[in-house]
Scaffold this motif. Structure first.
Motif, PDB file in Angstrom:
ATOM      1  N   ILE A  41      17.241  71.941 159.574  1.00 20.16           N
ATOM      2  CA  ILE A  41      17.926  72.393 158.371  1.00 20.16           C
ATOM      3  C   ILE A  41      19.094  71.460 158.077  1.00 20.16           C
ATOM      4  O   ILE A  41      19.548  70.738 158.959  1.00 20.16           O
ATOM      5  N   GLY A  42      19.586  71.499 156.854  1.00 23.51           N
ATOM      6  CA  GLY A  42      20.652  70.591 156.443  1.00 23.51           C
ATOM      7  C   GLY A  42      22.017  71.217 156.323  1.00 23.51           C
ATOM      8  O   GLY A  42      22.995  70.507 156.068  1.00 23.51           O
ATOM      9  N   ALA A  43      22.105  72.536 156.515  1.00 22.81           N
ATOM     10  CA  ALA A  43      23.400  73.207 156.400  1.00 22.81           C
ATOM     11  C   ALA A  43      23.364  74.525 157.159  1.00 22.81           C
ATOM     12  O   ALA A  43      22.301  75.133 157.323  1.00 22.81           O
ATOM     13  N   ILE A  44      24.535  74.947 157.587  1.00 22.71           N
ATOM     14  CA  ILE A  44      24.682  76.223 158.284  1.00 22.71           C
ATOM     15  C   ILE A  44      25.842  76.974 157.655  1.00 22.71           C
ATOM     16  O   ILE A  44      26.933  76.419 157.467  1.00 22.71           O
ATOM     17  N   VAL A  45      25.604  78.249 157.352  1.00 27.98           N
ATOM     18  CA  VAL A  45      26.662  79.105 156.829  1.00 27.98           C
ATOM     19  C   VAL A  45      27.467  79.618 158.011  1.00 27.98           C
ATOM     20  O   VAL A  45      26.916  80.007 159.045  1.00 27.98           O
ATOM     21  N   ILE A  75      28.801  74.275 156.656  1.00 26.47           N
ATOM     22  CA  ILE A  75      28.848  72.899 157.158  1.00 26.47           C
ATOM     23  C   ILE A  75      27.483  72.280 156.912  1.00 26.47           C
ATOM     24  O   ILE A  75      26.447  72.883 157.192  1.00 26.47           O
ATOM     25  N   SER A  76      27.520  71.091 156.364  1.00 26.09           N
ATOM     26  CA  SER A  76      26.286  70.388 156.046  1.00 26.09           C
ATOM     27  C   SER A  76      26.248  69.065 156.806  1.00 26.09           C
ATOM     28  O   SER A  76      27.240  68.637 157.399  1.00 26.09           O
ATOM     29  N   GLU A  77      25.100  68.437 156.742  1.00 24.23           N
ATOM     30  CA  GLU A  77      24.965  67.113 157.344  1.00 24.23           C
ATOM     31  C   GLU A  77      26.009  66.164 156.759  1.00 24.23           C
ATOM     32  O   GLU A  77      26.594  65.361 157.476  1.00 24.23           O
ATOM     33  N   ARG A  78      26.238  66.283 155.471  1.00 23.10           N
ATOM     34  CA  ARG A  78      27.224  65.416 154.814  1.00 23.10           C
ATOM     35  C   ARG A  78      28.618  65.631 155.383  1.00 23.10           C
ATOM     36  O   ARG A  78      29.358  64.671 155.573  1.00 23.10           O
ATOM     37  N   ASP A  79      28.986  66.886 155.632  1.00 24.65           N
ATOM     38  CA  ASP A  79      30.307  67.164 156.215  1.00 24.65           C
ATOM     39  C   ASP A  79      30.446  66.470 157.564  1.00 24.65           C
ATOM     40  O   ASP A  79      31.489  65.890 157.877  1.00 24.65           O
ATOM     41  N   MET A  87      24.168  73.599 141.624  1.00 24.91           N
ATOM     42  CA  MET A  87      24.049  72.571 142.668  1.00 24.91           C
ATOM     43  C   MET A  87      24.297  71.172 142.105  1.00 24.91           C
ATOM     44  O   MET A  87      24.942  70.355 142.760  1.00 24.91           O
ATOM     45  N   THR A  88      23.797  70.914 140.917  1.00 25.92           N
ATOM     46  CA  THR A  88      24.005  69.601 140.298  1.00 25.92           C
ATOM     47  C   THR A  88      25.477  69.371 139.991  1.00 25.92           C
ATOM     48  O   THR A  88      26.029  68.321 140.323  1.00 25.92           O
ATOM     49  N   ASN A  89      26.118  70.359 139.383  1.00 22.14           N
ATOM     50  CA  ASN A  89      27.539  70.231 139.043  1.00 22.14           C
ATOM     51  C   ASN A  89      28.418  70.102 140.283  1.00 22.14           C
ATOM     52  O   ASN A  89      29.380  69.341 140.291  1.00 22.14           O
ATOM     53  N   GLY A  90      28.079  70.869 141.327  1.00 27.47           N
ATOM     54  CA  GLY A  90      28.871  70.838 142.557  1.00 27.47           C
ATOM     55  C   GLY A  90      28.514  69.706 143.495  1.00 27.47           C
ATOM     56  O   GLY A  90      29.199  69.471 144.482  1.00 27.47           O
ATOM     57  N   ARG A  91      27.408  69.029 143.208  1.00 26.21           N
ATOM     58  CA  ARG A  91      26.916  67.927 144.033  1.00 26.21           C
ATOM     59  C   ARG A  91      26.676  68.344 145.477  1.00 26.21           C
ATOM     60  O   ARG A  91      27.088  67.686 146.421  1.00 26.21           O
ATOM     61  N   PHE A  92      26.016  69.498 145.628  1.00 24.49           N
ATOM     62  CA  PHE A  92      25.616  69.954 146.958  1.00 24.49           C
ATOM     63  C   PHE A  92      24.180  70.434 146.901  1.00 24.49           C
ATOM     64  O   PHE A  92      23.633  70.668 145.819  1.00 24.49           O
TER      65      PHE A  92
END
Length: 143
Positions: free
Chosen positions: A35-39, A51-55, A96-101
Motif C-alpha cells: 500500500i502507499g499510505a497508512i492512516v 503517512i504516505s510513501e511521499r512523506d 485528490m487532483t487539487n490536493g496533489r495526493f
C-alpha cells in the motif's frame, strides 16, 4: 457513482497505525501490505494524520537515514482531507487532483470507514466509460 460504491467493491478494512510508531515500522507495513499510505489514528479512533510513501521519501531526503527511527507523528501529514460515502467519484478525483495526493480516507463523522486511492477512482471511471460505450452500441444496434 459514489465513493460508497467504490468501497462496496473493495475489501473492507483500512491499515492503520498509532502515530507513535517509527517511520521504519510504517515503511515495513506499507511494503508488506503493498500500500502507499497508512492512516494514523489517535484517541477514540480519530484520524490524526496520514503517512504516505511521499512523506517518507521527503523526510529521508531532508534528514537522512536517521529519520527511520523518528516517530511517524513527526513526519506525517497532519491536515488530512477526507470524504464521505456520498462523495461522488468526480468530486473525489477533483479533491485528490487539487490536493496533489493519491489517497483519500473515507469517514462517517469522526469514524474512519475506508480509504480510496487514485487508482480506485481511475478504475471506476474506466469501468463507467466502458459501460456507457457498451450501452450506446446496444442502443444504436437496436435501432
Amino acid at each position: 457513482m459514489s465513493v460508497g460504491q467504490i468501497l462496496g467493491g473493495k475489501q473492507r478494512g483500512v491499515v492503520t497505525l498509532d502515530p507513535g510508531v517509527s517511520v521504519e515500522e510504517a515503511a515495513r507495513v506499507m511494503s508488506e501490505k503493498r500500500i502507499g499510505a497508512i492512516v494514523l489514528l489517535g484517541e477514540g479512533g480519530r484520524v490524526d494524520g496520514i503517512i504516505s510513501e511521499r512523506d517518507i521519501v521527503r523526510t529521508l531526503a531532508k534528514v537522512g537515514i536517521s529519520c527511520l527511527t523518528q516517530a511517524v507523528k513527526d513526519v506525517m501529514t497532519l491536515r488530512v482531507t477526507t470524504c464521505t460515502m456520498k462523495t461522488t467519484v468526480d468530486e473525489a478525483m477533483q479533491i485528490m487532483t487539487n490536493g496533489r495526493f493519491r489517497h483519500l480516507p473515507v469517514c462517517d463523522g469522526d469514524e474512519l470507514i475506508g480509504i480510496i486511492s487514485i487508482g480506485d477512482v481511475v478504475k471506476q471511471k474506466i469501468e463507467d466509460a466502458e459501460r456507457e460505450a457498451r450501452e450506446m452500441r446496444d442502443y444504436i444496434a437496436a435501432g
